[in-house]
Design a protein around this motif. Structure first.
Motif, short mmCIF file in Angstrom:
data_model
loop_
_atom_site.label_atom_id
_atom_site.label_comp_id
_atom_site.label_asym_id
_atom_site.label_seq_id
_atom_site.Cartn_x
_atom_site.Cartn_y
_atom_site.Cartn_z
N VAL A 158 0.84 -1.20 0.00
CA VAL A 158 0.00 0.00 0.00
C VAL A 158 0.88 1.25 0.00
O VAL A 158 0.64 2.21 -0.75
N GLU A 161 2.74 1.63 -3.40
CA GLU A 161 1.89 1.97 -4.54
C GLU A 161 1.12 3.27 -4.36
O GLU A 161 0.74 3.91 -5.34
N ARG A 162 0.86 3.67 -3.09
CA ARG A 162 0.01 4.84 -2.84
C ARG A 162 0.74 5.90 -2.01
O ARG A 162 0.14 6.67 -1.28
N TRP A 163 2.06 5.93 -2.14
CA TRP A 163 2.89 6.80 -1.32
C TRP A 163 2.56 8.28 -1.49
O TRP A 163 2.78 9.08 -0.60
N SER A 164 2.02 8.66 -2.67
CA SER A 164 1.74 10.07 -2.92
C SER A 164 0.43 10.53 -2.28
O SER A 164 0.14 11.73 -2.26
N GLU A 165 -0.37 9.58 -1.76
CA GLU A 165 -1.62 9.93 -1.11
C GLU A 165 -1.38 10.31 0.36
O GLU A 165 -0.30 10.06 0.91
N LEU A 167 -1.67 9.12 3.44
CA LEU A 167 -1.89 7.83 4.10
C LEU A 167 -1.96 8.01 5.62
O LEU A 167 -1.22 8.79 6.20
N ARG A 203 8.79 8.25 0.12
CA ARG A 203 8.57 9.55 -0.50
C ARG A 203 9.89 10.25 -0.81
O ARG A 203 10.06 10.86 -1.87
#
Length: 255
Positions: A158, A161-165, A167, A203
């Motif tokens: 997670v 793949e979704r580091w720019s969100e 979290l 990031r």
């Protein structure tokens, strides 16, 4: 198993069954990638002296890299200090490359050079992960259950793949099927870091790549990587890399 001679220093083997008669490179080490199943994660085993018995311990479909130790140490820029038989979880990026080698559907004339190039990429990324201490050992039986191990790996995916969100612990816990307590304790045990450290590290690694691959302003890169102002991005980047983003970009592009 199918064999691809990448170079005199490297041989790739792919398929199920016994290895059979091969001529490995001189003073070869072995990296045995297992693709995993629904109940078992993908792994890679390091063999300091890959004999036939060790290579044939598992006859499922697997990908084996046999590489001379000198080549590995030349690429890595350091000696290989891994223990014989060490077993690690395969990071998502390495698994993607291994699957691309396994599942290549190109015609024979194209598949061989494709797999050859991907084998080199897989070796280089494995050595980089080793140098960055990013390889996660498979926990001994009893420390983490198989289910919890898979869920923690899902939590790490997670982040990957979704580091720019934006979290949060609750978001990652829900996505991976863990409660907050198991998520935070499991990250410390399995990855030797906190969830926040993992997010920040990913990031900042992405930021480092953007600094070298684009001409975007430092402030724009920081914002894209989740930092709301340039000062906080610069402080975090300097703690991680030991130098400010502008120095990082200038020194590496000048090299």
């Amino acid at each position: 198993m199918a064999a691809i001679e990448v170079s005199p220093e490297m041989l790739t083997l792919l398929g199920a069954g016994k290895v059979g008669r091969i001529a490995p490179p001189p003073r070869a080490i072995g990296l045995v990638f297992g693709f995993g199943t629904a109940n078992a994660p993908a792994t890679v085993r390091y063999l300091s002296r890959p004999c036939g018995k060790a290579l044939d311990a598992d006859l499922q479909t697997r990908l084996i890299l046999l590489v001379s130790r000198e080549a590995c140490e030349r690429i890595a820029g350091q000696s290989l200090d891994l223990a014989d038989g060490s077993l690690f979880h395969v990071p998502a990026a390495l698994r993607t490359i291994a699957l691309a080698i396994r599942d290549c559907a190109l015609p024979d004339a194209a598949s061989t050079p494709y797999r050859l190039a991907k084998s080199i990429e897989l070796l280089c990324d494995f050595l980089r992960a080793h140098g960055d201490n990013a390889l996660v050992p498979v926990s001994p039986e009893g420390m983490l259950s198989s289910t919890d191990t898979q869920r923690l790996l899902a939590a790490r995916r997670v982040i990957d793949e979704r580091w720019s969100e934006k979290l949060t612990l609750d978001m990652i816990a829900r996505a991976s099927g863990l409660n907050r307590g198991k998520l935070t304790r499991g990250f410390r045990e399995m990855f030797d870091c906190t969830v926040a450290d993992a997010i920040s590290g990913h990031r900042l690694s992405e930021a480092g790549q953007m600094l070298l691959a684009t001409d975007l302003p430092v402030s724009s890169i920081g914002y894209r990587c989740g930092y709301l102002n340039n000062a906080s991005f610069t402080r975090a980047f300097a703690r991680h890399f030991g130098e400010a983003p502008t120095q990082f970009r200038a020194r590496r592009l000048a090299a």
